[in-house]
Design a protein around this motif. Structure first.
Motif, PDB file in Angstrom:
ATOM      1  N   ARG A 101      91.810  47.002  43.302  1.00  0.00           N
ATOM      2  CA  ARG A 101      90.535  46.963  43.184  1.00  0.00           C
ATOM      3  C   ARG A 101      91.167  46.877  42.027  1.00  0.00           C
ATOM      4  O   ARG A 101      90.299  47.262  40.207  1.00  0.00           O
ATOM      5  N   TYR A 141      87.551  41.830  34.954  1.00  0.00           N
ATOM      6  CA  TYR A 141      86.319  41.340  34.619  1.00  0.00           C
ATOM      7  C   TYR A 141      86.991  42.312  33.461  1.00  0.00           C
ATOM      8  O   TYR A 141      86.386  41.500  33.013  1.00  0.00           O
ATOM      9  N   ARG A 201      81.474  49.181  35.955  1.00  0.00           N
ATOM     10  CA  ARG A 201      81.659  49.820  37.577  1.00  0.00           C
ATOM     11  C   ARG A 201      81.128  48.653  38.457  1.00  0.00           C
ATOM     12  O   ARG A 201      81.782  47.930  39.383  1.00  0.00           O
ATOM     13  N   ARG A 202      79.484  48.124  38.555  1.00  0.00           N
ATOM     14  CA  ARG A 202      79.557  47.878  39.093  1.00  0.00           C
ATOM     15  C   ARG A 202      79.945  45.888  38.964  1.00  0.00           C
ATOM     16  O   ARG A 202      80.193  45.512  40.403  1.00  0.00           O
ATOM     17  N   GLU A 203      79.824  45.411  37.579  1.00  0.00           N
ATOM     18  CA  GLU A 203      80.571  44.436  37.811  1.00  0.00           C
ATOM     19  C   GLU A 203      82.263  44.034  38.668  1.00  0.00           C
ATOM     20  O   GLU A 203      82.372  43.348  39.234  1.00  0.00           O
ATOM     21  N   ASP A 215      82.959  45.920  41.257  1.00  0.00           N
ATOM     22  CA  ASP A 215      83.314  46.010  42.662  1.00  0.00           C
ATOM     23  C   ASP A 215      82.355  44.953  43.104  1.00  0.00           C
ATOM     24  O   ASP A 215      82.888  44.153  44.166  1.00  0.00           O
ATOM     25  N   LEU A 216      81.817  43.648  41.908  1.00  0.00           N
ATOM     26  CA  LEU A 216      81.250  42.955  43.300  1.00  0.00           C
ATOM     27  C   LEU A 216      82.826  41.934  42.897  1.00  0.00           C
ATOM     28  O   LEU A 216      82.691  41.130  43.521  1.00  0.00           O
ATOM     29  N   HIS A 245      85.434  43.047  43.456  1.00  0.00           N
ATOM     30  CA  HIS A 245      86.406  43.291  44.236  1.00  0.00           C
ATOM     31  C   HIS A 245      86.214  42.428  45.614  1.00  0.00           C
ATOM     32  O   HIS A 245      86.817  42.207  46.363  1.00  0.00           O
ATOM     33  N   ALA A 246      85.069  42.792  45.726  1.00  0.00           N
ATOM     34  CA  ALA A 246      84.573  42.443  47.059  1.00  0.00           C
ATOM     35  C   ALA A 246      84.487  41.212  47.453  1.00  0.00           C
ATOM     36  O   ALA A 246      85.109  40.149  47.918  1.00  0.00           O
ATOM     37  N   TYR A 269      83.114  42.420  53.226  1.00  0.00           N
ATOM     38  CA  TYR A 269      82.456  42.626  51.444  1.00  0.00           C
ATOM     39  C   TYR A 269      81.743  41.468  51.750  1.00  0.00           C
ATOM     40  O   TYR A 269      81.220  41.289  50.563  1.00  0.00           O
ATOM     41  N   VAL A 309      78.289  42.725  51.337  1.00  0.00           N
ATOM     42  CA  VAL A 309      78.292  43.387  49.913  1.00  0.00           C
ATOM     43  C   VAL A 309      77.806  42.710  49.004  1.00  0.00           C
ATOM     44  O   VAL A 309      76.713  42.549  48.263  1.00  0.00           O
TER      45      VAL A 309
END
Length: 197
Positions: A31, A38, A108-110, A112-113, A115-116, A183, A186
């Motif tokens: 993460r 990012y 956070r959303r970017e 998370d993507l 990370h996936a 993932y 996601v």
């Protein structure tokens, strides 16, 4: 600090106009590596998946970042907004302070993507990881067998050792496939096709 060294190296390569920047995961968690990806994007390099430099089946592969068309403008804008980022100051999209790779709510959303994507790519490396060991292990076990003799008990112990590692490899493969599916869903829900064709 390793993070600052990686960012400085990226900016040096960016100033030279490098089209691709390769890096290994050196953060505490995947993460945090996604948060690093990012930050790198704010400086003009987008995460592009596994690097061609990665040895096949490596447990610690290289990941590629590709230069974006507006990389110079992005790097200049980010440097103006975060002048102390390379000297321990706040990073773009991250919380200031000791935990420098903790995303702010708007990032956070970017993260998370990213990370996936990273987890899908990393799970792809597991297929060959350990397989070479399974193939070479019987040859390695011939060395102690040649010293102790090829008795039934010794062969049974060697078969047990090989079976143990085969089960571990199979379990790791199962976990990697499950992780890749999870993932992958996601990314699919976010409308992202990964890895790109």
């Amino acid at each position: 600090m390793l993070l600052q060294a990686q960012l400085k190296a990226l900016l040096r390569e960016g100033a030279r106009g490098a089209e691709r920047y390769d890096v290994r995961h050196t953060q505490r968690s995947w993460r945090q590596f996604a948060a690093f990806a990012y930050v790198v994007e704010q400086y003009g390099y987008r995460y592009a998946g596994l690097s061609p430099l990665s040895p096949k089946g490596s447990p610690n592969p290289y990941f590629a970042f590709r230069r974006m068309p507006d990389a110079a403008e992005r790097a200049a804008r980010t440097a103006a907004l975060h002048p102390d980022a390379l000297n321990g100051g706040p990073l773009p999209g991250m919380r200031p302070g000791g935990r420098r790779l903790e995303p702010l709510p708007e990032a956070r959303r970017e993260v998370d993507l990213l990370h996936a994507r990273i987890m899908v790519d990393h799970s792809r490396t597991h297929r060959r990881r350990g397989l070479i060991l399974l193939l070479v292990l019987p040859l390695v076990m011939l060395i102690p067998l040649s010293q102790t003799g090829f008795s039934g008990g010794a062969l049974l112990v060697c078969a047990g050792v090989w079976l143990f590692f085969a089960v571990l490899w199979g379990l790791g493969l199962l976990i990697a496939r499950r992780r890749r599916r999870r993932y992958g869903r996601v990314l699919e829900e976010a409308g992202i096709v990964w890895p790109p064709a």
